[in-house]
Design an enzyme around this catalytic site. Structure first.
Site, mmCIF file in Angstrom:
data_model
loop_
_atom_site.group_PDB
_atom_site.id
_atom_site.type_symbol
_atom_site.label_atom_id
_atom_site.label_comp_id
_atom_site.label_asym_id
_atom_site.label_seq_id
_atom_site.Cartn_x
_atom_site.Cartn_y
_atom_site.Cartn_z
ATOM 1 N N GLU A 229 1.091 -1.491 -0.092
ATOM 2 C CA GLU A 229 0.140 -0.079 -0.068
ATOM 3 C C GLU A 229 1.326 0.730 -0.356
ATOM 4 O O GLU A 229 1.623 1.341 0.921
ATOM 5 C CB GLU A 229 -0.779 -0.043 1.207
ATOM 6 C CG GLU A 229 -1.590 -1.602 0.900
ATOM 7 C CD GLU A 229 -2.681 -1.299 0.336
ATOM 8 O OE1 GLU A 229 -3.628 -0.627 -0.726
ATOM 9 O OE2 GLU A 229 -4.287 -2.096 0.582
ATOM 10 N N CYS A 263 -2.238 9.395 2.259
ATOM 11 C CA CYS A 263 -1.906 8.455 0.700
ATOM 12 C C CYS A 263 -3.389 9.009 0.232
ATOM 13 O O CYS A 263 -3.344 9.311 -0.930
ATOM 14 C CB CYS A 263 -1.516 6.638 0.678
ATOM 15 S SG CYS A 263 -3.009 6.362 1.576
HETATM 16 P P1 NDP Z 1 8.480 5.228 4.096
HETATM 17 O O1 NDP Z 1 8.348 4.080 2.870
HETATM 18 O O2 NDP Z 1 9.974 5.473 4.484
HETATM 19 O O3 NDP Z 1 8.243 4.151 6.258
HETATM 20 C C1 NDP Z 1 7.317 3.698 6.186
HETATM 21 C C2 NDP Z 1 7.583 2.385 6.964
HETATM 22 O O4 NDP Z 1 8.377 1.256 5.715
HETATM 23 C C3 NDP Z 1 7.992 2.031 7.995
HETATM 24 O O5 NDP Z 1 8.167 1.623 8.522
HETATM 25 C C4 NDP Z 1 9.537 2.287 7.673
HETATM 26 O O6 NDP Z 1 10.753 2.050 8.654
HETATM 27 C C5 NDP Z 1 9.305 0.824 6.934
HETATM 28 N N1 NDP Z 1 10.998 1.280 6.372
HETATM 29 C C6 NDP Z 1 11.091 1.779 4.676
HETATM 30 N N2 NDP Z 1 12.004 1.280 3.752
HETATM 31 C C7 NDP Z 1 12.717 -0.282 4.617
HETATM 32 C C8 NDP Z 1 13.374 -1.193 3.611
HETATM 33 N N3 NDP Z 1 14.023 -1.214 3.314
HETATM 34 N N4 NDP Z 1 13.102 -1.970 4.902
HETATM 35 C C9 NDP Z 1 11.777 -2.292 6.077
HETATM 36 N N5 NDP Z 1 11.635 -1.048 6.986
HETATM 37 C C10 NDP Z 1 11.131 -0.251 5.161
HETATM 38 O O7 NDP Z 1 7.435 5.907 3.945
HETATM 39 P P2 NDP Z 1 7.537 7.033 4.499
HETATM 40 O O8 NDP Z 1 7.198 6.888 6.465
HETATM 41 O O9 NDP Z 1 7.676 7.713 3.814
HETATM 42 O O10 NDP Z 1 5.595 7.424 4.356
HETATM 43 C C11 NDP Z 1 5.141 7.997 3.826
HETATM 44 C C12 NDP Z 1 4.469 8.043 3.002
HETATM 45 O O11 NDP Z 1 4.096 6.415 3.051
HETATM 46 C C13 NDP Z 1 3.893 8.422 1.513
HETATM 47 O O12 NDP Z 1 4.363 8.181 0.812
HETATM 48 C C14 NDP Z 1 2.809 7.536 1.479
HETATM 49 O O13 NDP Z 1 1.867 8.070 0.564
HETATM 50 C C15 NDP Z 1 2.625 6.330 1.824
HETATM 51 N N6 NDP Z 1 1.448 5.811 2.452
HETATM 52 C C16 NDP Z 1 0.794 5.018 1.650
HETATM 53 C C17 NDP Z 1 -0.703 4.882 2.638
HETATM 54 C C18 NDP Z 1 -1.478 3.922 2.111
HETATM 55 O O14 NDP Z 1 -2.123 3.029 3.022
HETATM 56 N N7 NDP Z 1 -1.262 3.278 0.963
HETATM 57 C C19 NDP Z 1 -0.715 4.489 3.609
HETATM 58 C C20 NDP Z 1 -0.072 5.706 4.376
HETATM 59 C C21 NDP Z 1 1.085 6.347 3.845
HETATM 60 P P3 NDP Z 1 11.192 3.908 9.347
HETATM 61 O O15 NDP Z 1 10.581 4.730 9.800
HETATM 62 O O16 NDP Z 1 12.383 2.842 10.366
HETATM 63 O O17 NDP Z 1 12.322 3.976 8.410
#
Ligand code: NDP
Length: 455
Positions: A229, A263
Site C-alpha cells: 500500500e 496517502c
Molecule cells: P517509508 O516507506 O519510509 O516508511 C514506511 C515504513 O516502512 C516505516 O516503518 C519504515 O521504517 C519502513 N521502511 C522503509 N524502508 C524500509 C526497508 N528498506 N526495510 C524495512 N522497512 C522499511 O514511508 P514514509 O515514512 O515516507 O511514509 C509516507 C509514505 O507512505 C508516503 O509516500 C505515503 O503516501 C505512503 N503511505 C501510503 C499509504 C497507503 O495506504 N497506501 C498510507 C500511508 C502512507 P523507518 O521509519 O524505520 O524508516
C-alpha cells in the site's frame, strides 16, 4: 537508537527505544510460529470474542491511545480520537463477519465429486507500517489476520514507537495471545532476515514507493506473498455541473486532514474552466481560515507535520515548483510557531515539465489545474505513475460514476469525501502498489485458498 518520539509540536525528545537483539528476533519468530500451529486447530469463531474485547479496550482507553499518537506525530487530538474509534470499528467488523467470510465455498465443477475452497491460515506475517495513521494502519492488517489465524510481527515507523507500544499493550491487556501481535524495534536488515525465515509466509507494507520496492524485492526473492500500500497523487475532479458549495466544503478538508499527510488526500485538484475561479477563491478562504496550534487544543484546526524532515522535504518541493514556473496562489509563508507547521499552500500554473507535476506532495499543499472537458480531466488524472484513489464531483451522479470508472486508480468516490471503512477494500494500482486491505478482499490477502475435491 533509531526509534524515538520527538513531539513535532514542541520539538522535545520524549523517549528513545532500544533496538531488538538477534535473540529477540528468534524468540518472536518462535512464539509466532507456535501460535500459528495452535491456531491451526482452532476455528476463527473461537477468536471472535477476543477481537471484540480488543475493540472494547480501544474504546475504554481512547484518550490514552489518542495522546500517544499526538505525541508521536502531532495529529489533532480529535482526529486521533476518531482513529481510535475507527480501530475499534475495524476490530468489531472482522469479529462479527470473519467467520462467515472465511467459510468454505462450493465450486460447480465437471470433476467427479464435490469441490470446495477452504480458507486456511498461512503462517507468521511481517507487517511494516508508517507513521501517518499510527494505529489504524496496524489494525487494517491485524484484525482480519487475527481472524484468519496468522500471528504478526510489527515493524512500525521509527518516529512512532510510542503508538506501537500503546497498540501492543492493548493486545497484552486482552485475552488474545501475546504472540498474535509482537511489536519489535527492528533494523531494515532484521526485517529482511525475518522475511527470509521459513516460519514467515507473508509481508504487508504500507509506506513510500522507495520502502515498498525494497521490502517487495526481499519478499520476491524469498517467494513470500506480499501486499504493498504505497503513495498516491489523488485527483479531485470537479466537472462543469458540480455543486460548487459542496465541492468547497469537501475540497479543503480532503487536502488538509491529518495535515495533508494521507496517502489518499486529494493532491491534484482538476477543475472545469467554468468553476475554476470560484473554486480557487473558496479554497483560499478555507485554507486561510485554519488555525495552527497545539494539537491537543480543540480550537486548533491545522496540525504540525510529523517531523522536521517531512516539513523540509515539502518546502524543497514547493521551492522547486516555483523555480519551474508554478504560481503561489496562496500560502507558502512561515508559520510563527515553534512546531513543524507548514502553511496551507495553493499552487497553480504547474506545467508537465515541472517536477512536482509527477511527485506526491505529502503535506498541506494543493496543486490546482484548469481543464476544458471531462476527457481532459480524465487524461490529466491518469497522467501519473501512481494510482491510489480519487474523487469526482458532478451534479449528475451517473456522469460522475462514468468518469470515475475511467480513472486508473484502486478507489474513486463520487460526490463525497474518501472514506476508509472496514467493509470497503483499500488499495491501489500502478506504483501505488498491489493487493487490498480490509473487506473480504483484504481478509483473503494471506489465506491458503485450498481446493478439496471429494469423490
Ligand atoms: P517509508 O516507506 O519510509 O516508511 C514506511 C515504513 O516502512 C516505516 O516503518 C519504515 O521504517 C519502513 N521502511 C522503509 N524502508 C524500509 C526497508 N528498506 N526495510 C524495512 N522497512 C522499511 O514511508 P514514509 O515514512 O515516507 O511514509 C509516507 C509514505 O507512505 C508516503 O509516500 C505515503 O503516501 C505512503 N503511505 C501510503 C499509504 C497507503 O495506504 N497506501 C498510507 C500511508 C502512507 P523507518 O521509519 O524505520 O524508516
Amino acid at each position: 537508537m533509531a526509534y524515538k518520539t520527538i513531539n513535532p509540536y514542541t520539538n522535545e525528545l520524549v523517549k528513545e527505544y532500544p533496538n531488538a537483539t538477534a535473540d529477540d528476533v528468534e524468540n518472536a519468530l518462535s512464539a509466532g510460529h507456535q501460535l500459528f500451529k495452535k491456531w491451526e486447530h482452532e476455528t476463527p469463531e473461537s477468536r471472535a470474542n477476543q477481537l471484540h474485547e480488543i475493540a472494547q479496550l480501544f474504546r475504554d482507553h481512547q484518550a490514552q491511545l489518542a495522546k500517544a499518537m499526538v505525541t508521536d506525530m502531532g495529529k489533532l487530538y480529535r482526529e486521533a480520537q476518531g482513529e481510535v474509534e475507527l480501530c475499534a470499528m475495524i476490530a468489531d467488523y472482522f469479529a462479527d463477519h470473519g467467520t462467515k467470510l472465511l467459510a468454505p465455498t462450493k465450486i460447480e465443477t465437471i470433476a467427479t465429486g464435490d469441490a470446495q475452497i477452504q480458507k486456511h491460515s498461512l503462517g507468521v506475517l511481517m507487517m511494516v507500517e508508517p507513521w501517518n495513521f499510527p494505529m489504524y494502519q496496524i489494525m487494517r492488517v491485524f484484525a482480519p489476520n487475527f481472524m484468519v489465524g496468522n500471528p504478526m510481527i510489527l515493524k512500525h515507523a521509527s518516529n512512532t514507537p510510542g503508538s506501537a507500544v500503546a497498540f501492543e499493550n492493548v493486545i497484552k491487556k486482552s485475552a488474545a495471545p501475546n504472540a498474535s501481535l509482537q511489536n519489535m524495534f527492528l533494523s531494515y536488515d532484521q526485517v529482511s532476515e525475518i522475511i527470509a525465515d521459513s516460519r514467515v509466509q507473508g509481508v504487508a507494507l504500507t509506506g513510500s514507493e522507495r520502502g515498498g520496492r525494497s521490502v517487495a524485492k526481499t519478499a520476491g526473492e524469498n517467494l513470500k506473498k506480499n501486499t504493498m500500500e504505497l503513495g498516491g497523487t489523488d485527483a479531485f475532479i470537479v466537472l462543469d455541473d458540480a455543486d460548487i458549495d459542496s465541492v468547497a466544503d469537501i475540497a479543503w478538508r480532503a487536502r488538509l486532514y491529518n495535515a495533508g499527510q494521507v496517502c489518499t488526500s486529494s493532491k491534484r485538484f482538476i477543475v472545469s474552466a467554468n468553476l475554476y475561479d470560484q473554486f480557487l477563491k473558496n479554497l483560499k478562504e478555507n485554507f486561510a481560515n485554519v488555525k495552527p496550534g497545539d494539537p491537543m487544543d480543540s480550537q486548533t484546526t491545522l496540525a504540525p507535520m510529523n517531523s522536521k524532515r517531512a516539513k523540509e522535504k515539502l518546502q524543497d518541493q514547493v521551492d522547486k515548483a516555483i523555480e519551474n514556473g508554478a504560481t503561489v496562489y496562496y500560502g507558502n509563508e512561515k508559520v510563527d510557531l515553534p512546531g513543524q507547521f507548514f502553511q496551507p499552500t495553493i499552487l497553480t500554473n504547474i506545467e508537465k515539465n515541472n517536477p512536482v507535476y509527477s511527485e506526491e506532495m505529502f503535506g498541506p499543499v494543493a496543486q490546482v489545474y484548469k481543464v476544458n472537458s471531462d476527457q481532459e480531466a480524465i487524461d490529466l488524472a491518469n497522467d501519473s505513475d501512481l494510482g491510489l484513489g480519487g474523487i469526482v464531483f458532478s451534479g449528475d451522479p451517473k456522469r460522475g460514476t462514468k468518469v470515475a470508472s475511467q480513472i486508473e486508480t484502486g478507489m474513486v468516490f463520487v460526490n463525497n469525501f474518501m472514506a476508509s471503512l472496514p467493509d470497503l477494500p483499500f488499495g491501489g494500482v500502478k506504483n501505488s502498489g498491489y493487493g487490498r486491505e480490509m473487506s473480504q478482499l483484504g481478509l483473503n490477502a494471506f489465506v491458503n485458498e485450498q481446493l478439496i475435491v471429494t469423490a
